[in-house]
Design an enzyme around this catalytic site. Structure first.
Site, PDB file in Angstrom:
ATOM      1  N   HIS A  72     -35.629 -28.426  -0.388  1.00 37.10           N
ATOM      2  CA  HIS A  72     -35.477 -27.011  -0.032  1.00 37.10           C
ATOM      3  C   HIS A  72     -34.002 -26.647   0.050  1.00 37.10           C
ATOM      4  O   HIS A  72     -33.203 -27.388   0.629  1.00 37.10           O
ATOM      5  CB  HIS A  72     -36.162 -26.731   1.320  1.00 37.10           C
ATOM      6  CG  HIS A  72     -37.642 -26.585   1.210  1.00 37.10           C
ATOM      7  ND1 HIS A  72     -38.399 -25.950   2.163  1.00 37.10           N
ATOM      8  CD2 HIS A  72     -38.510 -27.009   0.254  1.00 37.10           C
ATOM      9  CE1 HIS A  72     -39.666 -25.963   1.797  1.00 37.10           C
ATOM     10  NE2 HIS A  72     -39.778 -26.607   0.634  1.00 37.10           N
ATOM     11  N   TYR A 199     -38.985 -19.434  10.416  1.00 35.11           N
ATOM     12  CA  TYR A 199     -38.848 -19.514  11.885  1.00 35.11           C
ATOM     13  C   TYR A 199     -38.865 -18.073  12.394  1.00 35.11           C
ATOM     14  O   TYR A 199     -37.975 -17.299  12.053  1.00 35.11           O
ATOM     15  CB  TYR A 199     -37.517 -20.154  12.271  1.00 35.11           C
ATOM     16  CG  TYR A 199     -37.418 -21.642  12.020  1.00 35.11           C
ATOM     17  CD1 TYR A 199     -37.093 -22.145  10.764  1.00 35.11           C
ATOM     18  CD2 TYR A 199     -37.622 -22.552  13.055  1.00 35.11           C
ATOM     19  CE1 TYR A 199     -36.977 -23.509  10.543  1.00 35.11           C
ATOM     20  CE2 TYR A 199     -37.503 -23.932  12.841  1.00 35.11           C
ATOM     21  CZ  TYR A 199     -37.192 -24.393  11.581  1.00 35.11           C
ATOM     22  OH  TYR A 199     -37.081 -25.746  11.371  1.00 35.11           O
ATOM     23  N   PRO A 291     -38.479 -29.470  18.973  1.00 39.46           N
ATOM     24  CA  PRO A 291     -38.565 -29.590  17.499  1.00 39.46           C
ATOM     25  C   PRO A 291     -38.009 -28.388  16.740  1.00 39.46           C
ATOM     26  O   PRO A 291     -37.958 -28.400  15.522  1.00 39.46           O
ATOM     27  CB  PRO A 291     -40.055 -29.776  17.238  1.00 39.46           C
ATOM     28  CG  PRO A 291     -40.751 -29.392  18.476  1.00 39.46           C
ATOM     29  CD  PRO A 291     -39.790 -29.502  19.600  1.00 39.46           C
ATOM     30  N   LYS A 295     -34.695 -32.022  14.519  1.00 34.01           N
ATOM     31  CA  LYS A 295     -33.689 -33.065  14.709  1.00 34.01           C
ATOM     32  C   LYS A 295     -34.236 -34.411  15.183  1.00 34.01           C
ATOM     33  O   LYS A 295     -33.577 -35.436  15.012  1.00 34.01           O
ATOM     34  CB  LYS A 295     -32.650 -32.582  15.738  1.00 34.01           C
ATOM     35  CG  LYS A 295     -31.787 -31.448  15.241  1.00 34.01           C
ATOM     36  CD  LYS A 295     -30.902 -31.895  14.102  1.00 34.01           C
ATOM     37  CE  LYS A 295     -30.493 -30.728  13.216  1.00 34.01           C
ATOM     38  NZ  LYS A 295     -30.670 -31.041  11.806  1.00 34.01           N
TER      39      LYS A 295
END
Ligand code: FAS
Ligand code: PHB
Length: 388
Positions: A72, A199, A291, A295
């Protein structure tokens, strides 16, 4: 039994450390409390930093990842029905790999088997002895107590394992922030809603649209801490997800039955130091991140990067600089990832005690992202992974 490095925990950290050491001629034994099928049934991380991709490649573990993973070039940050693209490639020439932790763990177990690596699963009652300087480990397998004498112990046993507990309270210092919400995650055999992750910041709460492949999608909703999976039918989940993501994405959403549904709490946690004598703490045994910044798994890999090079230098060259500086080196990168994960979580979630001032700060931060190349570059640099 005797080995050079006794590794407690057969998750990604323990298996990768064992594999890299084996390739360097260093012997280890991995002790895992669960069955292999249980470990492989866990649904966890989805995004690999390119540093993690490189580490897996260098360990000879990249073939299926490059064949089945998805590279991506960016992610979308959505708010108030608009999506801001963070274009890693244009901003920094960087990318990430979407390849589930379950697949990474599969590849690790296959590689360990292929090299005849010693992974003892269903090892009960793992106990650390003789620390700080004369370590050995005991455990029970099929009702028989066994002992492993070793030069070093690598505690790769996650947040609830025994390794961190082995440090004396006079030495161990912990730092924690518990978030007042959790993530309800759903895995569905449906095509992803978009080509990249979304997101979403919404008045009703955070949502994340992710994926595993073109037929398997992973979605999350922020839920109250006291919420329960049984409160959420599939229909209720899909309806709420559609409310929180941009309208065009909601219109594209293909829904279907959940094949996995679970709620995970969110916390930031760091234990210092990550070494005491002959014991090292690695991965979730030493640190936990929410999350939001993707990471957790990637930090486990960078810890393994530092510790494996340190132990190779110790055995190959008698050089203990890496061993002696493992904790401070790993923690320097951990704290920067802890900061970024906290920042992403604060930016994107609704906090129960949030004031109107807080909401304006969030909106201002998102507007800044939309209109500033510098702001998007900072997010891209942290999301794609700071250098090891
Ligand atoms: P792990 O917890 O993976 O592995 C530790 C191993 O030690 C386990 O197999 C455990 O069974 C074993 N163990 C524990 N106690 C033991 C004992 N007494 N004896 C022997 N073995 C013992 N990270 C992301 O980047 N993105 C995400 O979306 C994400 N989602 C997550 C969801 C959940 C529910 C959880 C818990 C974590 C999530 N993470 C996510 C973080 C996760 O991916 C971890 O960072 C990653 O698994 C870290 O790997 P390890 O350090 O190997 O720890
Ligand atoms: C996932 O695909 O599970 C995932 C991706 C990115 C995150 C968290 C989880 O930040």
């Amino acid at each position: 039994m005797r080995t050079q490095v006794c590794i407690i925990g057969g998750g990604p950290a323990g298996l990768l450390l064992s594999h890299i050491l084996h390739r360097a001629g260093i012997d280890s034994i991995v002790l895992e409390q669960r069955s292999r099928s249980y470990v492989l049934s866990r649904i966890r991380a989805g995004v690999l930093e390119w540093g993690t991709v490189t580490e897996l490649d260098q360990a000879g573990l990249g073939e299926r990842m490059h064949r089945e993973g998805f590279v991506h070039d960016g992610v979308l940050i959505a708010a108030r029905n608009r999506a801001i693209r963070i274009d890693f490639k244009a901003l920094l020439g960087k990318q990430v790999m979407v390849y589930g932790q379950t697949e990474v763990t599969h590849d690790l177990y296959d590689a360990r088997d292929a090299m005849g690596g010693r992974v003892i699963d269903e090892a009960d009652g793992v106990t650390l002895h003789g620390l700080p300087d004369r370590p050995f480990v005991t455990y029970v397998k099929n009702g028989t107590e066994e002992r492993i004498d070793c030069d070093w112990i690598a505690g790769c046993d996650g947040f609830h394992g025994p390794s961190r507990q082995a440090l004396p309270k006079s030495i161990l210092k912990t730092f924690e922030k518990v978030y007042p919400f959790g993530w309800l995650g759903v895995l569905s055999e449906t095509p992803p809603v978009a080509d990249e992750l979304i997101y979403a910041n919404h008045d009703r709460g955070f949502a994340l649209c992710s994926m595993r492949n073109e037929h398997l999608s992973r979605y999350y909703l922020q839920v109250p801490l006291e919420d329960r999976v049984e409160n959420w039918s599939d229909k209720a989940f899909w309806d709420e997800l559609k409310r929180r993501i941009p309208h065009d994405a909601a219109a594209n959403l293909v829904t279907g039955p959940s094949v996995e549904k679970s709620i995970a709490p969110l916390r930031s946690f760091v234990a210092e130091p990550m070494r005491w004598g002959k014991l090292f703490l690695v991965g979730d045994a030493a640190h936990i991140v929410p999350p939001t910044g993707a990471k957790g798994l990637n930090l486990a890999v960078s810890d393994v990067h530092y510790l494996s090079r340190a132990l190779i230098a110790h055995y190959r060259d008698g050089d203990d600089h890496g061993v002696d500086h493992y904790s401070e080196t790993a923690l320097a990168r951990v704290w920067k990832a802890i900061r970024f994960s906290w920042w992403m979580t604060t930016l994107l979630h609704r906090f129960p005690d949030q004031t109107e001032f807080d909401q304006h700060i969030q909106a201002g931060e998102i507007d800044y992202l939309e209109h500033s190349v510098a702001a998007r570059t900072v997010l891209a640099e942290n999301y794609t992974g700071l250098p090891f």
